[in-house]
Design a protein around this motif. Structure first.
Motif, PDB file in Angstrom:
ATOM      1  N   THR A  86      37.595  56.078  43.807  1.00 38.72           N
ATOM      2  CA  THR A  86      36.014  56.102  44.154  1.00 38.72           C
ATOM      3  C   THR A  86      35.988  56.902  45.418  1.00 38.72           C
ATOM      4  N   GLU A 130      28.272  62.597  39.237  1.00 36.87           N
ATOM      5  CA  GLU A 130      29.375  62.398  40.407  1.00 36.87           C
ATOM      6  C   GLU A 130      28.807  63.285  41.602  1.00 36.87           C
ATOM      7  N   ARG A 228      35.086  64.033  41.401  1.00 37.72           N
ATOM      8  CA  ARG A 228      36.071  62.742  41.517  1.00 37.72           C
ATOM      9  C   ARG A 228      37.551  63.080  41.116  1.00 37.72           C
TER      10      ARG A 228
END
Length: 245
Positions: A86, A130, A228
């Motif tokens: 994350t 994202e 990510r």
């Protein structure tokens, strides 16, 4: 596991292909398209769409069955070999492992003016929900934009003391993306010793993800890559593993 293409029913082998022939639109061009498709193993080949592209070219969509089978056990792909983190985990790992911000320099090199890919990874707006690397507090992003000369990118990487260089290549005519990557690798080799060189990461829809060693880069990312994934890879490569344990 052995599989066949699926069209109207399971295992019927139906596929759809599209291509352009340098022929004026008409019956002869459609016959040529069907002949080409049959030589590709599509039989019977049905020309379901034909559209002229100017006076001398025609675009086709051909539909039909193939007899080929696919052995999924023989398929070779590049699997993700690092955990997906994350943003908070990335920031924490960089802060603990590097004790400074991780520096990323990105660009589209050569004549490539398509910044959608590099912007999707770097810009804060990101991709598919994202956030891009600019969103990560512990990552410093220097986005040089499009049509950047290789020497200019190398100089920026040296000036910024980059940990990683990200290059996006969308233009692939005459293998421009491969030639530009080769020039990039050579330019860094001429300027820096191997142990001083930042990570080199290239990406684009026409790159083969398994060709990193052949191209002389550290990683190749293909279509669909998210910010990510890139951030997690950079942490995996640049932060000591004991910090991540």
């Amino acid at each position: 596991m052995i599989v066949r293409p699926y069209g109207d029913s399971t295992g019927d082998g139906m596929v759809q292909v599209s291509f352009t022939l340098p022929l004026p639109a008409g019956k002869r061009a459609e016959g040529a398209a069907a002949q080409l498709a049959q030589k590709m193993g599509i039989h019977p080949a049905m020309v379901v769409h034909a559209r002229p592209i100017g006076p001398d070219f025609t675009f086709f969509v051909v539909y039909g069955p193939v007899s080929h089978l696919v052995d999924t056990s023989a398929v070779q792909v590049v699997e993700r070999d690092f955990p997906l983190l994350t943003p908070a985990e990335v920031n924490q790992a960089v802060r603990r492992g590097l004790r400074r911000r991780l520096v990323v320099v990105g660009a589209c090199i050569g004549t490539d003016a398509h910044t959608v890919g590099i912007d999707a990874i770097l810009n804060i707006k990101g991709l598919a929900g994202e956030k891009g690397l600019e969103y990560y507090r512990e990552v410093k992003v220097v986005n040089l934009g499009a049509q950047v000369a290789v020497d200019e990118l190398v100089s920026a990487a040296v000036r910024e003391k980059a940990d990683a260089v990200l290059v996006s290549q969308v233009v692939t005519q005459r293998d421009a993306h491969l030639h530009n990557t080769a020039a990039l690798v050579q330019a860094f080799a001429d300027r820096l010793a191997p142990e001083q060189r930042p990570l080199l990461v290239v990406g684009g829809p026409r790159f083969d993800e398994s060709a990193a060693t052949e191209l002389g880069v550290d990683r190749v990312f293909g279509r669909g890559t998210t910010p990510r994934e890139v951030a997690s890879y950079l942490v995996h490569r640049l932060v000591p593993q004991e910090v991540l344990a």
